[in-house]
Design a protein around this motif. Sequence first.
Motif, PDB file in Angstrom:
ATOM      1  N   VAL A   4       0.841  -1.201   0.000  1.00  0.00           N
ATOM      2  CA  VAL A   4       0.000   0.000   0.000  1.00  0.00           C
ATOM      3  C   VAL A   4       0.874   1.249   0.000  1.00  0.00           C
ATOM      4  CG1 VAL A   4      -1.741   1.295   1.287  1.00  0.00           C
ATOM      5  CG2 VAL A   4      -1.887  -1.196   1.166  1.00  0.00           C
ATOM      6  N   LEU A   5       1.940   1.211   0.781  1.00  0.00           N
ATOM      7  CA  LEU A   5       2.841   2.363   0.848  1.00  0.00           C
ATOM      8  C   LEU A   5       3.507   2.622  -0.499  1.00  0.00           C
ATOM      9  CD1 LEU A   5       4.128   4.550   2.585  1.00  0.00           C
ATOM     10  CD2 LEU A   5       5.876   2.899   3.273  1.00  0.00           C
ATOM     11  N   SER A   6       3.890   1.562  -1.196  1.00  0.00           N
ATOM     12  CA  SER A   6       4.522   1.735  -2.504  1.00  0.00           C
ATOM     13  C   SER A   6       3.555   2.359  -3.502  1.00  0.00           C
ATOM     14  CB  SER A   6       5.024   0.385  -3.031  1.00  0.00           C
ATOM     15  OG  SER A   6       3.941  -0.491  -3.306  1.00  0.00           O
ATOM     16  N   VAL A   7       2.273   2.006  -3.396  1.00  0.00           N
ATOM     17  CA  VAL A   7       1.259   2.606  -4.271  1.00  0.00           C
ATOM     18  C   VAL A   7       1.118   4.092  -3.982  1.00  0.00           C
ATOM     19  CG1 VAL A   7      -1.203   2.651  -4.827  1.00  0.00           C
ATOM     20  CG2 VAL A   7      -0.017   0.463  -4.587  1.00  0.00           C
ATOM     21  N   GLU A   8       1.132   4.451  -2.692  1.00  0.00           N
ATOM     22  CA  GLU A   8       1.017   5.859  -2.320  1.00  0.00           C
ATOM     23  C   GLU A   8       2.200   6.662  -2.836  1.00  0.00           C
ATOM     24  OE1 GLU A   8      -1.432   7.553  -1.008  1.00  0.00           O
ATOM     25  OE2 GLU A   8      -2.651   5.739  -0.929  1.00  0.00           O
ATOM     26  N   ILE A   9       3.377   6.067  -2.791  1.00  0.00           N
ATOM     27  CA  ILE A   9       4.567   6.766  -3.283  1.00  0.00           C
ATOM     28  C   ILE A   9       4.464   6.993  -4.787  1.00  0.00           C
ATOM     29  CG2 ILE A   9       7.062   6.561  -3.632  1.00  0.00           C
ATOM     30  CD1 ILE A   9       7.181   5.077  -0.951  1.00  0.00           C
ATOM     31  N   ARG A  10       3.950   6.006  -5.508  1.00  0.00           N
ATOM     32  CA  ARG A  10       3.763   6.178  -6.955  1.00  0.00           C
ATOM     33  C   ARG A  10       2.719   7.262  -7.251  1.00  0.00           C
ATOM     34  NH1 ARG A  10       4.499   0.463  -7.114  1.00  0.00           N
ATOM     35  NH2 ARG A  10       2.240   0.075  -7.099  1.00  0.00           N
ATOM     36  N   LYS A  11       1.701   7.357  -6.402  1.00  0.00           N
ATOM     37  CA  LYS A  11       0.709   8.414  -6.578  1.00  0.00           C
ATOM     38  C   LYS A  11       1.351   9.793  -6.417  1.00  0.00           C
ATOM     39  CE  LYS A  11      -3.412   5.912  -4.940  1.00  0.00           C
ATOM     40  NZ  LYS A  11      -4.440   5.882  -3.869  1.00  0.00           N
ATOM     41  N   LEU A  12       2.287   9.902  -5.474  1.00  0.00           N
ATOM     42  CA  LEU A  12       2.951  11.174  -5.239  1.00  0.00           C
ATOM     43  C   LEU A  12       3.704  11.645  -6.471  1.00  0.00           C
ATOM     44  CD1 LEU A  12       4.359  10.769  -1.614  1.00  0.00           C
ATOM     45  CD2 LEU A  12       2.429  12.156  -2.348  1.00  0.00           C
ATOM     46  N   ASN A  13       4.243  10.694  -7.225  1.00  0.00           N
ATOM     47  CA  ASN A  13       4.989  11.052  -8.428  1.00  0.00           C
ATOM     48  C   ASN A  13       4.129  11.743  -9.470  1.00  0.00           C
ATOM     49  OD1 ASN A  13       7.385   9.970  -7.431  1.00  0.00           O
ATOM     50  ND2 ASN A  13       6.943   7.931  -8.236  1.00  0.00           N
ATOM     51  N   ARG A  14       2.814  11.554  -9.372  1.00  0.00           N
ATOM     52  CA  ARG A  14       1.906  12.160 -10.335  1.00  0.00           C
ATOM     53  C   ARG A  14       1.139  13.350  -9.729  1.00  0.00           C
ATOM     54  NH1 ARG A  14       0.727   6.607 -10.955  1.00  0.00           N
ATOM     55  NH2 ARG A  14      -1.287   6.895  -9.914  1.00  0.00           N
ATOM     56  N   SER A  15       1.584  13.806  -8.579  1.00  0.00           N
ATOM     57  CA  SER A  15       0.891  14.896  -7.900  1.00  0.00           C
ATOM     58  C   SER A  15       1.776  16.134  -7.813  1.00  0.00           C
ATOM     59  CB  SER A  15       0.471  14.461  -6.492  1.00  0.00           C
ATOM     60  OG  SER A  15       1.597  14.404  -5.646  1.00  0.00           O
ATOM     61  N   LEU A  16       1.192  17.208  -7.274  1.00  0.00           N
ATOM     62  CA  LEU A  16       1.935  18.454  -7.073  1.00  0.00           C
ATOM     63  C   LEU A  16       2.741  18.450  -5.782  1.00  0.00           C
ATOM     64  CD1 LEU A  16      -0.798  21.040  -8.157  1.00  0.00           C
ATOM     65  CD2 LEU A  16       1.181  20.280  -9.473  1.00  0.00           C
ATOM     66  N   ALA A  17       2.642  17.372  -5.008  1.00  0.00           N
ATOM     67  CA  ALA A  17       3.328  17.317  -3.719  1.00  0.00           C
ATOM     68  C   ALA A  17       4.840  17.402  -3.891  1.00  0.00           C
ATOM     69  CB  ALA A  17       2.949  16.039  -2.973  1.00  0.00           C
ATOM     70  N   LEU A  18       5.378  16.711  -4.897  1.00  0.00           N
ATOM     71  CA  LEU A  18       6.826  16.742  -5.120  1.00  0.00           C
ATOM     72  C   LEU A  18       7.282  18.127  -5.570  1.00  0.00           C
ATOM     73  CD1 LEU A  18       7.551  13.287  -6.810  1.00  0.00           C
ATOM     74  CD2 LEU A  18       7.730  13.945  -4.404  1.00  0.00           C
ATOM     75  N   LEU A  19       6.450  18.805  -6.347  1.00  0.00           N
ATOM     76  CA  LEU A  19       6.789  20.174  -6.745  1.00  0.00           C
ATOM     77  C   LEU A  19       6.858  21.077  -5.527  1.00  0.00           C
ATOM     78  CD1 LEU A  19       7.246  22.299  -8.944  1.00  0.00           C
ATOM     79  CD2 LEU A  19       4.764  22.563  -9.105  1.00  0.00           C
ATOM     80  N   LEU A  20       5.891  20.944  -4.632  1.00  0.00           N
ATOM     81  CA  LEU A  20       5.896  21.715  -3.395  1.00  0.00           C
ATOM     82  C   LEU A  20       7.135  21.401  -2.567  1.00  0.00           C
ATOM     83  CD1 LEU A  20       4.486  23.578  -1.318  1.00  0.00           C
ATOM     84  CD2 LEU A  20       3.308  21.543  -0.452  1.00  0.00           C
ATOM     85  N   ALA A  21       7.506  20.111  -2.510  1.00  0.00           N
ATOM     86  CA  ALA A  21       8.665  19.693  -1.728  1.00  0.00           C
ATOM     87  C   ALA A  21       9.954  20.290  -2.258  1.00  0.00           C
ATOM     88  CB  ALA A  21       8.766  18.162  -1.726  1.00  0.00           C
TER      89      ALA A  21
END
Length: 240
Positions: A4-21
């Motif tokens: 489940v955690l690996s899926v969440e990490i992959r979701k982050l790659n397609r979100s604006l969260a990494l840009l914010l980070a």
Amino acid sequence: MLAVLSVEIRKLNRSLALLLAAVAPALIAIFAFAMMLRSKQPSEWDMWIGSGLAIWAYFLMPMCVTALTALIAQMEHAPRSWDHLRALPVPRWTLYASKAICVIGLVLVMSAAVLGMTVGAVVLGGMVKPEVAAVGRLELAGYAWTLIRIAVAAVLMIAIQFWTAIRFASFVPGLVLGIGGAFFAVVATSAKEGVFMPWQMPVNILATEAWRVQTALTLGGGLGLVVLAAAVIHLARREG
């Protein structure tokens, strides 16, 4: 849990969260670089790095936590995918725990980026304007340890923001809570009662009074883990 955690990490790659980070720590670095160009005499490394850590703990971290929790929650709220996730053959608590871990992990990554980018900005400023190059000893280990403690003190704030962002389908309650909490933390900076405000606990790690630091670590970290666990349990039991 790992799946489940690996899926969440992959979701982050397609979100604006990494840009914010990436953007938030860069703002501190840009500020440090600009201040060096305006300086007329050299300053200690401790002044440059300490200023960056203070900006992070006092203002940017609370705002980033508010935005991160909203972004991560809206990844499921916006497409209304919670019902699908709850129907998966995995324990429900893992769905929420993995999201909370992602938020904390991103906060740690951003904290490391604050230190790395600020050091880089100060070095670059010294190269552009050698007469104001930072002097003294660069205690990277000490600054890193301070950032870790700031992150620990922020767990209670993260837990409250995470709980609110996941609980409500609209992003408005989480934003109002985060902005309001940061505002009152600024207003209550000099008040003794302010030490109990979750949004003020990260910056209290930088205080000169030992009791403020200890209170921030005990309540922010210890109580924060309890609240985070309660949030995961409560969210996992909800049906809607």
